[in-house]
Design a protein around this motif. Structure first.
Motif, PDB file in Angstrom:
ATOM      1  N   PRO A  58      46.070  34.139  40.919  1.00 49.67           N
ATOM      2  CA  PRO A  58      46.003  35.444  40.248  1.00 49.67           C
ATOM      3  C   PRO A  58      45.029  35.459  39.067  1.00 49.67           C
ATOM      4  CG  PRO A  58      48.270  34.933  40.802  1.00 49.67           C
ATOM      5  CD  PRO A  58      47.462  33.699  41.109  1.00 49.67           C
ATOM      6  N   ALA A  59      44.962  34.355  38.331  1.00 56.22           N
ATOM      7  CA  ALA A  59      44.047  34.300  37.177  1.00 56.22           C
ATOM      8  C   ALA A  59      42.593  34.339  37.627  1.00 56.22           C
ATOM      9  CB  ALA A  59      44.321  33.049  36.351  1.00 56.22           C
ATOM     10  N   THR A  60      42.240  33.575  38.652  1.00 61.12           N
ATOM     11  CA  THR A  60      40.849  33.590  39.119  1.00 61.12           C
ATOM     12  C   THR A  60      40.523  34.922  39.785  1.00 61.12           C
ATOM     13  OG1 THR A  60      41.451  32.482  41.196  1.00 61.12           O
ATOM     14  CG2 THR A  60      40.659  31.087  39.404  1.00 61.12           C
ATOM     15  N   ARG A  61      41.496  35.535  40.417  1.00 56.24           N
ATOM     16  CA  ARG A  61      41.285  36.859  41.013  1.00 56.24           C
ATOM     17  C   ARG A  61      40.950  37.879  39.932  1.00 56.24           C
ATOM     18  NH1 ARG A  61      44.181  41.462  41.632  1.00 56.24           N
ATOM     19  NH2 ARG A  61      43.830  42.694  43.508  1.00 56.24           N
TER      20      ARG A  61
ATOM     21  N   LEU B  14      36.929  41.263  37.195  1.00 52.98           N
ATOM     22  CA  LEU B  14      36.191  41.651  35.994  1.00 52.98           C
ATOM     23  C   LEU B  14      34.695  41.410  36.194  1.00 52.98           C
ATOM     24  CD1 LEU B  14      35.970  42.553  33.044  1.00 52.98           C
ATOM     25  CD2 LEU B  14      36.454  40.171  32.381  1.00 52.98           C
ATOM     26  N   ALA B  15      34.340  40.251  36.737  1.00 55.48           N
ATOM     27  CA  ALA B  15      32.928  39.942  37.000  1.00 55.48           C
ATOM     28  C   ALA B  15      32.334  40.942  37.989  1.00 55.48           C
ATOM     29  CB  ALA B  15      32.791  38.516  37.527  1.00 55.48           C
ATOM     30  N   ALA B  16      33.095  41.306  39.001  1.00 56.35           N
ATOM     31  CA  ALA B  16      32.615  42.282  39.988  1.00 56.35           C
ATOM     32  C   ALA B  16      32.400  43.645  39.338  1.00 56.35           C
ATOM     33  CB  ALA B  16      33.613  42.393  41.147  1.00 56.35           C
ATOM     34  N   ARG B  17      33.334  44.059  38.494  1.00 56.07           N
ATOM     35  CA  ARG B  17      33.185  45.346  37.805  1.00 56.07           C
ATOM     36  C   ARG B  17      31.942  45.361  36.935  1.00 56.07           C
ATOM     37  NH1 ARG B  17      38.515  44.825  35.481  1.00 56.07           N
ATOM     38  NH2 ARG B  17      37.560  45.537  33.541  1.00 56.07           N
ATOM     39  N   ILE B  18      31.699  44.280  36.214  1.00 55.82           N
ATOM     40  CA  ILE B  18      30.522  44.202  35.346  1.00 55.82           C
ATOM     41  C   ILE B  18      29.245  44.171  36.186  1.00 55.82           C
ATOM     42  CG2 ILE B  18      29.285  42.730  33.708  1.00 55.82           C
ATOM     43  CD1 ILE B  18      32.118  41.926  32.622  1.00 55.82           C
ATOM     44  N   ALA B  19      29.226  43.356  37.231  1.00 57.10           N
ATOM     45  CA  ALA B  19      28.028  43.227  38.062  1.00 57.10           C
ATOM     46  C   ALA B  19      27.698  44.534  38.782  1.00 57.10           C
ATOM     47  CB  ALA B  19      28.217  42.096  39.078  1.00 57.10           C
ATOM     48  N   LEU B  20      28.697  45.182  39.344  1.00 60.32           N
ATOM     49  CA  LEU B  20      28.448  46.442  40.040  1.00 60.32           C
ATOM     50  C   LEU B  20      28.035  47.545  39.075  1.00 60.32           C
ATOM     51  CD1 LEU B  20      31.320  46.321  42.667  1.00 60.32           C
ATOM     52  CD2 LEU B  20      28.870  46.427  43.171  1.00 60.32           C
ATOM     53  N   SER B  21      28.555  47.514  37.864  1.00 58.08           N
ATOM     54  CA  SER B  21      28.223  48.544  36.878  1.00 58.08           C
ATOM     55  C   SER B  21      26.847  48.348  36.259  1.00 58.08           C
ATOM     56  CB  SER B  21      29.267  48.556  35.763  1.00 58.08           C
ATOM     57  OG  SER B  21      30.516  48.934  36.264  1.00 58.08           O
ATOM     58  N   ALA B  22      26.362  47.124  36.220  1.00 62.18           N
ATOM     59  CA  ALA B  22      25.107  46.819  35.526  1.00 62.18           C
ATOM     60  C   ALA B  22      23.952  47.710  36.008  1.00 62.18           C
ATOM     61  CB  ALA B  22      24.754  45.345  35.691  1.00 62.18           C
TER      62      ALA B  22
ATOM     63  N   GLY C  53      42.196  44.678  38.476  1.00 62.88           N
ATOM     64  CA  GLY C  53      42.664  43.383  37.999  1.00 62.88           C
ATOM     65  C   GLY C  53      43.357  43.532  36.646  1.00 62.88           C
ATOM     66  N   ARG C  54      43.732  42.407  36.090  1.00 65.64           N
ATOM     67  CA  ARG C  54      44.509  42.401  34.844  1.00 65.64           C
ATOM     68  C   ARG C  54      43.681  42.776  33.623  1.00 65.64           C
ATOM     69  NH1 ARG C  54      46.560  37.099  32.033  1.00 65.64           N
ATOM     70  NH2 ARG C  54      44.880  36.383  33.350  1.00 65.64           N
ATOM     71  N   PHE C  55      42.383  42.450  33.640  1.00 66.65           N
ATOM     72  CA  PHE C  55      41.535  42.696  32.477  1.00 66.65           C
ATOM     73  C   PHE C  55      40.958  44.098  32.542  1.00 66.65           C
ATOM     74  CE2 PHE C  55      41.168  38.068  33.315  1.00 66.65           C
ATOM     75  CZ  PHE C  55      41.953  37.655  32.246  1.00 66.65           C
ATOM     76  N   ALA C  56      41.802  45.078  32.279  1.00 63.78           N
ATOM     77  CA  ALA C  56      41.406  46.478  32.364  1.00 63.78           C
ATOM     78  C   ALA C  56      42.144  47.271  31.301  1.00 63.78           C
ATOM     79  CB  ALA C  56      41.735  47.036  33.752  1.00 63.78           C
ATOM     80  N   LEU C  57      41.463  48.277  30.799  1.00 66.23           N
ATOM     81  CA  LEU C  57      42.084  49.192  29.853  1.00 66.23           C
ATOM     82  C   LEU C  57      43.048  50.067  30.640  1.00 66.23           C
ATOM     83  CD1 LEU C  57      42.110  50.328  26.962  1.00 66.23           C
ATOM     84  CD2 LEU C  57      40.258  51.843  27.654  1.00 66.23           C
ATOM     85  N   ARG C  58      44.297  50.068  30.266  1.00 71.21           N
ATOM     86  CA  ARG C  58      45.309  50.837  30.994  1.00 71.21           C
ATOM     87  C   ARG C  58      45.534  52.169  30.311  1.00 71.21           C
ATOM     88  NH1 ARG C  58      45.584  48.132  35.756  1.00 71.21           N
ATOM     89  NH2 ARG C  58      45.798  45.940  35.326  1.00 71.21           N
ATOM     90  N   LEU C  59      45.403  53.225  31.059  1.00 67.52           N
ATOM     91  CA  LEU C  59      45.674  54.566  30.553  1.00 67.52           C
ATOM     92  C   LEU C  59      46.859  55.135  31.307  1.00 67.52           C
ATOM     93  CD1 LEU C  59      42.052  55.975  30.367  1.00 67.52           C
ATOM     94  CD2 LEU C  59      43.382  54.952  28.535  1.00 67.52           C
ATOM     95  N   GLY C  60      47.558  56.035  30.700  1.00 73.03           N
ATOM     96  CA  GLY C  60      48.704  56.651  31.372  1.00 73.03           C
ATOM     97  C   GLY C  60      50.003  56.014  30.922  1.00 73.03           C
TER      98      GLY C  60
END
Length: 142
Positions: A4-7, A12-20, A127-134
């Protein structure tokens, strides 16, 4: 074995890479809006000034949201659709010849590949490293 930690780190890496790409291109559109309008007109985008404004907002807004992990599932799907549509508008290789055709074909299929990555991100979630809203954060099933 993916833990779960590596996932979570990988997402997070995927979100950053796709957003770049979207953040860089959106910033370029914002900092040279008149050039963006001229490019939109050259590619045949409808209503070039409005298209440039929409593209800037989508690329910067959704790019930042994905990095932060906000509304990842719907926004990644929206950005995937946007990426396919912009591929058809901006990289219509089937109307070209020679090296330009080859170059635009590469760009078109890169758009398709990026859309695939965005769809996978939408399915996987932030994933876990995300700003949670709601009211409540979603807990992924194992």
């Amino acid at each position: 074995m993916i833990t779960p930690a590596t996932r979570d780190v990988a997402l997070l890496a995927a979100r950053i890479a796709l957003s770049a790409l979207f953040l860089v291109m959106g910033w370029g559109k914002l900092s040279d809006y008149s050039g963006s309008v001229a490019y939109m007109a050259q590619t045949g985008a409808p209503l070039p000034a409005l298209s440039a404004l929409i593209a800037t907002g989508v690329e910067l807004g959704i790019g930042v949201a994905l990095v932060l992990g906000v509304f990842v599932e719907p926004l990644a799907l929206l950005l995937a659709a946007y990426t396919v549509v912009t591929g058809f508008i901006g990289h219509h290789f089937w109307t070209m010849e020679g090296m330009l055709r080859y170059d635009m074909m590469i760009h078109f299929y890169k758009n398709i590949g990026i859309a695939g990555g965005l769809i996978a991100l939408a399915v996987a979630g932030p994933g876990r490293f995300a700003l949670r809203l709601g009211r409540a954060a979603r807990v992924p099933a194992l």
